[in-house]
Design an enzyme around this catalytic site. Structure first.
Site, PDB file in Angstrom:
ATOM      1  N   SER A   7      36.057  -1.436  15.246  1.00 36.68           N
ATOM      2  CA  SER A   7      35.251  -1.911  16.303  1.00 36.68           C
ATOM      3  C   SER A   7      34.214  -0.677  16.809  1.00 36.68           C
ATOM      4  O   SER A   7      35.125   0.550  16.670  1.00 36.68           O
ATOM      5  CB  SER A   7      36.067  -1.714  18.217  1.00 36.68           C
ATOM      6  OG  SER A   7      35.291  -1.427  18.874  1.00 36.68           O
ATOM      7  N   HIS A  32      34.321  -5.740  14.839  1.00 31.34           N
ATOM      8  CA  HIS A  32      34.573  -6.451  15.539  1.00 31.34           C
ATOM      9  C   HIS A  32      33.289  -5.614  16.595  1.00 31.34           C
ATOM     10  O   HIS A  32      32.970  -4.484  17.149  1.00 31.34           O
ATOM     11  CB  HIS A  32      36.124  -5.665  15.982  1.00 31.34           C
ATOM     12  CG  HIS A  32      36.157  -6.022  17.781  1.00 31.34           C
ATOM     13  ND1 HIS A  32      36.881  -7.486  17.882  1.00 31.34           N
ATOM     14  CD2 HIS A  32      36.585  -5.883  18.633  1.00 31.34           C
ATOM     15  CE1 HIS A  32      37.583  -7.988  19.066  1.00 31.34           C
ATOM     16  NE2 HIS A  32      36.950  -6.467  19.752  1.00 31.34           N
ATOM     17  N   ASP A  34      32.164  -4.975  20.918  1.00 30.02           N
ATOM     18  CA  ASP A  34      32.333  -5.524  22.091  1.00 30.02           C
ATOM     19  C   ASP A  34      31.017  -5.884  22.638  1.00 30.02           C
ATOM     20  O   ASP A  34      30.229  -4.408  23.014  1.00 30.02           O
ATOM     21  CB  ASP A  34      33.108  -4.385  22.543  1.00 30.02           C
ATOM     22  CG  ASP A  34      34.757  -4.190  21.454  1.00 30.02           C
ATOM     23  OD1 ASP A  34      35.452  -5.351  21.301  1.00 30.02           O
ATOM     24  OD2 ASP A  34      35.083  -3.169  21.271  1.00 30.02           O
ATOM     25  N   MET A  36      30.167  -5.254  27.366  1.00 27.99           N
ATOM     26  CA  MET A  36      30.793  -5.339  28.602  1.00 27.99           C
ATOM     27  C   MET A  36      29.784  -5.477  29.148  1.00 27.99           C
ATOM     28  O   MET A  36      28.919  -4.932  29.216  1.00 27.99           O
ATOM     29  CB  MET A  36      31.788  -4.156  28.140  1.00 27.99           C
ATOM     30  CG  MET A  36      32.302  -3.698  27.332  1.00 27.99           C
ATOM     31  SD  MET A  36      33.237  -2.226  27.046  1.00 27.99           S
ATOM     32  CE  MET A  36      34.746  -2.129  25.427  1.00 27.99           C
ATOM     33  N   HIS A  65      33.153 -10.169  20.897  1.00 27.76           N
ATOM     34  CA  HIS A  65      34.544 -10.766  22.217  1.00 27.76           C
ATOM     35  C   HIS A  65      33.546 -10.031  23.163  1.00 27.76           C
ATOM     36  O   HIS A  65      33.052  -8.966  23.061  1.00 27.76           O
ATOM     37  CB  HIS A  65      35.406  -8.781  21.252  1.00 27.76           C
ATOM     38  CG  HIS A  65      36.407  -8.903  21.931  1.00 27.76           C
ATOM     39  ND1 HIS A  65      37.765  -7.592  22.671  1.00 27.76           N
ATOM     40  CD2 HIS A  65      37.141  -9.447  23.477  1.00 27.76           C
ATOM     41  CE1 HIS A  65      37.863  -7.685  23.652  1.00 27.76           C
ATOM     42  NE2 HIS A  65      37.389  -8.660  24.323  1.00 27.76           N
ATOM     43  N   MET A  67      33.448  -9.531  26.838  1.00 30.51           N
ATOM     44  CA  MET A  67      34.406  -9.004  27.558  1.00 30.51           C
ATOM     45  C   MET A  67      33.090  -8.893  29.347  1.00 30.51           C
ATOM     46  O   MET A  67      32.483  -8.157  29.578  1.00 30.51           O
ATOM     47  CB  MET A  67      34.240  -7.690  27.865  1.00 30.51           C
ATOM     48  CG  MET A  67      35.520  -7.886  26.788  1.00 30.51           C
ATOM     49  SD  MET A  67      36.147  -5.754  25.645  1.00 30.51           S
ATOM     50  CE  MET A  67      35.270  -5.924  25.176  1.00 30.51           C
ATOM     51  N   MET A 138      44.664  -8.592  23.913  1.00 33.62           N
ATOM     52  CA  MET A 138      44.722  -7.566  23.907  1.00 33.62           C
ATOM     53  C   MET A 138      45.976  -6.640  24.259  1.00 33.62           C
ATOM     54  O   MET A 138      46.837  -7.493  25.088  1.00 33.62           O
ATOM     55  CB  MET A 138      43.731  -7.915  25.118  1.00 33.62           C
ATOM     56  CG  MET A 138      42.710  -7.945  25.649  1.00 33.62           C
ATOM     57  SD  MET A 138      41.436  -7.165  24.447  1.00 33.62           S
ATOM     58  CE  MET A 138      41.203  -5.687  24.026  1.00 33.62           C
ATOM     59  N   ASP A 176      43.433  -6.432  19.456  1.00 34.59           N
ATOM     60  CA  ASP A 176      42.937  -5.216  19.924  1.00 34.59           C
ATOM     61  C   ASP A 176      42.946  -4.120  21.188  1.00 34.59           C
ATOM     62  O   ASP A 176      43.790  -4.893  22.069  1.00 34.59           O
ATOM     63  CB  ASP A 176      40.711  -6.430  20.564  1.00 34.59           C
ATOM     64  CG  ASP A 176      40.443  -5.163  20.801  1.00 34.59           C
ATOM     65  OD1 ASP A 176      40.418  -4.272  20.667  1.00 34.59           O
ATOM     66  OD2 ASP A 176      39.495  -5.925  20.865  1.00 34.59           O
TER      67      ASP A 176
HETATM   68  C1  DX5 Z   1      38.714  -2.907  24.485  1.00 30.10           C
HETATM   69  C2  DX5 Z   1      37.546  -3.112  23.103  1.00 30.10           C
HETATM   70  C3  DX5 Z   1      38.202  -2.836  22.057  1.00 30.10           C
HETATM   71  C4  DX5 Z   1      38.592  -0.990  21.349  1.00 30.10           C
HETATM   72  C5  DX5 Z   1      39.215  -1.182  20.834  1.00 30.10           C
HETATM   73  O1  DX5 Z   1      38.123  -2.830  25.230  1.00 30.10           O
HETATM   74  O2  DX5 Z   1      37.577  -4.328  22.993  1.00 30.10           O
HETATM   75  O3  DX5 Z   1      37.996  -3.525  20.584  1.00 30.10           O
HETATM   76  O4  DX5 Z   1      37.346  -0.547  21.419  1.00 30.10           O
HETATM   77  O5  DX5 Z   1      39.554   0.398  21.139  1.00 30.10           O
HETATM   78  P1  DX5 Z   1      40.515   1.700  19.596  1.00 30.10           P
HETATM   79  O6  DX5 Z   1      41.106   0.490  18.628  1.00 30.10           O
HETATM   80  O7  DX5 Z   1      40.087   3.047  20.142  1.00 30.10           O
HETATM   81  O8  DX5 Z   1      42.208   1.513  21.108  1.00 30.10           O
HETATM   82 ZN    ZN Z   2      37.491  -5.790  21.770  1.00 30.62          ZN
END
Ligand code: DX5
Ligand code: ZN
Length: 217
Positions: A7, A32, A34, A36, A65, A67, A138, A176
């Site tokens: 990620s 990956h 992310d 947000m 991903h 969010m 998750m 994840d």
């Molecule tokens: C959290 C993200 C993850 C995050 C994982 O909301 O969706 O992808 O970056 O990070 P680690 O592996 O550090 O938990």
């Molecule tokens: Zn993620």
């Protein structure tokens, strides 16, 4: 086959192209990505312009991903910006709109995924199984990298594995949050095959060793 998806939330964004080149060299399978929005989760990260730049910088498979609230509004733009797979949270909108989002992504020739948060039961994925290539469970509350793995999600991963074996045998099962060389073993035993890892890869100087440790756990 086990796939490792670092990620980039834990990467150095000022050197993103180099960071992703390093994980490719390290043998990672997916990037990956992310996204947000400060609404669906209490944090804001990266979005469409960064994805466009990253698409030009790498030929790796980009697993987006989302969010974000009501992802239907944006899935088309994420596909055009270069996503290979677009993952939407089942909690982010009505069933009808989540289905519309997945259908839009499929129509654009990209892969689809649905994600469930820790408090969402496995059964919540059932309405989408005919429409997805991947299910993401998750193992932390979404919003931040570097959190501790929630062991209480392991039975749910196993339950999703059974649901996929029955209804969607070709589907991938991704996890994840808090995945490292120790917890990787547990999620693999529970049936996951795509392992997202942020801090356990980008937090280590030797990315090849980090990816290998998770793959071989
Ligand atoms: C959290 C993200 C993850 C995050 C994982 O909301 O969706 O992808 O970056 O990070 P680690 O592996 O550090 O938990
Ligand atoms: Zn993620």
């Amino acid at each position: 086959m086990i796939k490792i998806a670092p990620s980039i939330l834990s990467a150095d964004f000022a050197r993103l192209g180099d960071e992703v080149a390093e994980i490719k060299m390290a043998g990672a399978d997916y990037v990956h990505f992310d996204v947000m929005d400060g609404q669906f989760v209490p944090n804001i990260s990266i979005g469409i312009p960064v994805l466009k730049s990253l698409r030009k910088a790498t030929d790796m498979f980009i697993d987006v991903h989302l969010m974000i609230d009501r992802p239907l509004r944006y899935v088309e733009q994420f596909c055009s910006a270069g996503a290979d797979l677009v993952n939407v949270h089942v909690e982010a909108d009505s069933r009808e709109n989540i289905i519309a989002a997945l259908e839009t992504v499929k129509k654009l020739g990209k892969k689809t995924g649905v994600t469930i948060k820790p408090k969402t039961p496995a059964g919540a994925i059932a309405p989408y199984l005919g429409l997805v290539d991947l299910v993401l469970v998750m193992t932390v509350e979404p919003g931040f990298g570097g959190q501790s793995f929630m062991h209480d999600q392991l039975p749910k991963i196993a339950q999703v594995r059974r649901m996929l074996d029955e209804a969607c045998p070709g589907c991938e099962l991704e996890v994840d949050g808090g995945v490292d060389a120790v917890t990787a073993k547990l999620v693999k035993e529970a049936g996951a095959n795509v392992l997202v890892a942020g801090s356990a890869v980008f937090g280590k100087a030797d990315r090849a060793a980090a990816v290998r440790a998770i793959r071989e756990a």
